[in-house]
Design a protein around this motif. Sequence first.
Motif, PDB file in Angstrom:
ATOM      1  N   ARG A   1     -87.004   9.284  30.212  1.00 62.67           N
ATOM      2  CA  ARG A   1     -87.367   7.871  30.162  1.00 62.67           C
ATOM      3  C   ARG A   1     -86.125   7.051  30.466  1.00 62.67           C
ATOM      4  N   PRO A   2     -86.288   5.833  30.908  1.00 58.39           N
ATOM      5  CA  PRO A   2     -85.099   4.997  31.086  1.00 58.39           C
ATOM      6  C   PRO A   2     -84.511   4.613  29.735  1.00 58.39           C
ATOM      7  N   GLU A   3     -83.211   4.499  29.672  1.00 63.06           N
ATOM      8  CA  GLU A   3     -82.579   3.922  28.494  1.00 63.06           C
ATOM      9  C   GLU A   3     -82.756   2.417  28.576  1.00 63.06           C
ATOM     10  N   ILE A   4     -83.389   1.830  27.567  1.00 61.34           N
ATOM     11  CA  ILE A   4     -83.696   0.400  27.561  1.00 61.34           C
ATOM     12  C   ILE A   4     -82.401  -0.387  27.397  1.00 61.34           C
ATOM     13  N   ARG A   5     -82.225  -1.421  28.219  1.00 59.79           N
ATOM     14  CA  ARG A   5     -81.039  -2.275  28.147  1.00 59.79           C
ATOM     15  C   ARG A   5     -81.442  -3.739  28.240  1.00 59.79           C
ATOM     16  N   GLY A   6     -80.716  -4.581  27.548  1.00 56.63           N
ATOM     17  CA  GLY A   6     -80.988  -6.012  27.589  1.00 56.63           C
ATOM     18  C   GLY A   6     -80.011  -6.759  26.702  1.00 56.63           C
ATOM     19  N   THR A   7     -80.311  -8.020  26.450  1.00 60.49           N
ATOM     20  CA  THR A   7     -79.456  -8.843  25.599  1.00 60.49           C
ATOM     21  C   THR A   7     -80.247  -9.609  24.546  1.00 60.49           C
ATOM     22  N   PHE A   8     -81.577  -9.654  24.682  1.00 60.16           N
ATOM     23  CA  PHE A   8     -82.396 -10.472  23.787  1.00 60.16           C
ATOM     24  C   PHE A   8     -82.742  -9.726  22.499  1.00 60.16           C
ATOM     25  N   GLY A   9     -83.123  -8.472  22.630  1.00 56.64           N
ATOM     26  CA  GLY A   9     -83.491  -7.706  21.458  1.00 56.64           C
ATOM     27  C   GLY A   9     -84.064  -6.357  21.860  1.00 56.64           C
ATOM     28  N   VAL A  10     -83.944  -5.371  20.970  1.00 61.79           N
ATOM     29  CA  VAL A  10     -84.524  -4.046  21.206  1.00 61.79           C
ATOM     30  C   VAL A  10     -85.203  -3.570  19.926  1.00 61.79           C
ATOM     31  N   VAL A  11     -86.331  -2.902  20.114  1.00 64.47           N
ATOM     32  CA  VAL A  11     -87.078  -2.299  19.010  1.00 64.47           C
ATOM     33  C   VAL A  11     -87.453  -0.894  19.438  1.00 64.47           C
ATOM     34  N   THR A  12     -87.163   0.086  18.596  1.00 64.15           N
ATOM     35  CA  THR A  12     -87.573   1.451  18.880  1.00 64.15           C
ATOM     36  C   THR A  12     -88.107   2.055  17.591  1.00 64.15           C
ATOM     37  N   SER A  13     -89.259   2.700  17.688  1.00 63.81           N
ATOM     38  CA  SER A  13     -89.887   3.289  16.504  1.00 63.81           C
ATOM     39  C   SER A  13     -90.707   4.500  16.916  1.00 63.81           C
ATOM     40  N   THR A  14     -91.323   5.134  15.937  1.00 63.94           N
ATOM     41  CA  THR A  14     -92.047   6.374  16.185  1.00 63.94           C
ATOM     42  C   THR A  14     -93.482   6.150  16.655  1.00 63.94           C
ATOM     43  N   HIS A  15     -93.880   4.909  16.926  1.00 65.72           N
ATOM     44  CA  HIS A  15     -95.203   4.646  17.507  1.00 65.72           C
ATOM     45  C   HIS A  15     -95.101   3.430  18.416  1.00 65.72           C
ATOM     46  N   TRP A  16     -95.687   3.551  19.607  1.00 65.89           N
ATOM     47  CA  TRP A  16     -95.552   2.489  20.602  1.00 65.89           C
ATOM     48  C   TRP A  16     -96.162   1.172  20.142  1.00 65.89           C
ATOM     49  N   ILE A  17     -97.262   1.210  19.400  1.00 65.92           N
ATOM     50  CA  ILE A  17     -97.871  -0.031  18.928  1.00 65.92           C
ATOM     51  C   ILE A  17     -96.931  -0.744  17.965  1.00 65.92           C
ATOM     52  N   ALA A  18     -96.336   0.000  17.048  1.00 67.59           N
ATOM     53  CA  ALA A  18     -95.412  -0.605  16.094  1.00 67.59           C
ATOM     54  C   ALA A  18     -94.197  -1.197  16.803  1.00 67.59           C
ATOM     55  N   SER A  19     -93.686  -0.500  17.818  1.00 67.15           N
ATOM     56  CA  SER A  19     -92.559  -1.050  18.578  1.00 67.15           C
ATOM     57  C   SER A  19     -92.949  -2.352  19.262  1.00 67.15           C
ATOM     58  N   ALA A  20     -94.170  -2.389  19.824  1.00 62.17           N
ATOM     59  CA  ALA A  20     -94.631  -3.609  20.491  1.00 62.17           C
ATOM     60  C   ALA A  20     -94.783  -4.752  19.496  1.00 62.17           C
ATOM     61  N   VAL A  21     -95.264  -4.440  18.290  1.00 58.35           N
ATOM     62  CA  VAL A  21     -95.386  -5.469  17.253  1.00 58.35           C
ATOM     63  C   VAL A  21     -94.008  -6.022  16.900  1.00 58.35           C
TER      64      VAL A  21
END
Length: 593
Positions: free
Chosen positions: A7-27
């Motif tokens: 997967r790509p390593e996510i990069r940015g400046t605004f914010g990052v969320v990573t968790s064990t379920h995609w729905i929770a990360s989106a929330v």
Amino acid sequence: MSDFTTRPEIRGTFGVVTSTHWIASAVGMSILEKGGNAFDAAVATALTLQVVEPHLNGPAGDMPAIFYSVDTGRVDVLCAQGVAPAAATVEHYSSQGLTLVPGSGLLSTVVPGAFDGWMLMLRDHGTMTLRDVMQPAIDYARDGHPVLPRVAQTIAGLTGFFQTEWPSSAAVWMPDGAAPQPHALFKNPDLAATYDRLANSAGATREDQIDAARHEWREGFVAQAIFDYLADAQVMDVSDAKHSAVLAPSDMADWRASYEASLTYEYHGWTVHKTQAWSQGPVLLQTLAILKGVDLGSMNPNGAEFVHTVIEAMKLAYADREAYYGDPDFSEIPMDVLLSETYNAERRKLIDGSASLDQRPGRVPGFEHLADACVERAQRDFNVGPVAAQEPTMSHLTEKRGDTVHLDIIDRWGNMVSATPSGGWLQSNPVIPGLGFPLNSRAQMFWLEDGLPTSLAPMRRPRTTLTPSLAEKDGCQLVFGTPGGDQQDQWQLIWFLRFVHFGMGLQECMDQPLFHSMHFQGSFFPREVRSGEMMIEPNVGEDVIADLRKRGHIVTVAEPWTVGRLTAALREPDGMLRAAATPRMMQAYAIGR
């Protein structure tokens, strides 16, 4: 190393969320988008994880978090690990004919901690209202979410037991009389109603409202429902007998989540923060201390020499965990010795070219009796076979066992949270009628013998396996963690070593083959010891596996891509944010911009 990642390593400046379920990360990301900070996002993410991964965590479970607040400029630990009830004594449990605390049922319950912990974080460090952060979880519980195949399989494996022994669980997890199909829309209207009612708690200010919700949880309608049920409940557990609870209203009313300082260790320029010895967190620091004098950077990060060396160091640190760790509020923990250079230099000398098959806790002056007791316990026959609900494990083991979730979040201001919620699994206890969630089973980590730091005792914290991480170096700050019970600090350690010594990125480290030891005493019922045993993913190659076996390791080769559920997020000194999540089991996801 290769630039190729799953997967790509996510990069940015605004914010990052990573968790064990995609729905929770989106929330969590949605909360950041609405102007919330990392603490707001962490609470919303965590409450959603309770809905979408109910076999792994719940509101009545437990939670440690390590976090950095820009306002305080400090790293702190939030302890939401509930304590043993006042009536939880070795004498009472022994009088029931027990030699171990059961791995499920009412005798395995400590004070529910997770919900109060999240509310404390939100009150003191968040910015959004209770309704704002609770609404996503309420919506998913009320309107439904695509049930994970593992959730469906877990329920399917317990349908007969639920129908016969835990009918309140059957009503929630099998509303149509059968387990849900994988990916079907699944709803928990009772949990939605519970959380909706808590979100309506009255208060003059945001903080007052949150405190009102905490009161409703401890002494209001939530506690009332719990103790109305417990008043005459006798529940079948893994001891094949029915038992009543020892948890009392005063236990819940009197307990609060709390803050404390982290425990730290310096390793190759990194300051690594972990929880204190009421969790297994220090075992990662101890293993780093043992490995500090080893030239890991000259090894192949997927080679037999690296795997063997790390496995042997972990065996030594975990032996000390079993001997010496426990709640520092009740026992003297010789942590200064256990993390000292002198002590670990001697421990390091025990590592040679062969796999050790012995339990080898160090002998700390004045604490030798604990080392002796550790060896004696490990020599007992705890290999009692599979049971209905027991230790947190991964996909290569039975679907009937609970596990854990994890989240890492960093916001645009630099606040960051690493948390590992667990407990209160759908497998741990019957659902409390009307509330939509069960109690926890964390007391199974206590021993039913006196004189140990981990002996069952009133108001004592169990020595949990939950262990988030935060590390700092030269303006970089890193949060990371994983579910996995006894394996948590093993997988995190391996990931961190590859990150530190081999120049890999967050995602690349995550995609490398993982391994772990089962050599030491298990933390969960039935407390098995598997001397010399280890597990490794097959993509290390047959030559490496053969080499490890030649060294004396008893090697189990896991199914491909089944070991570890790591997530991680990093903030660079210039404000660049990075995040990653394991591809294993196709659940965890990192989001950011």
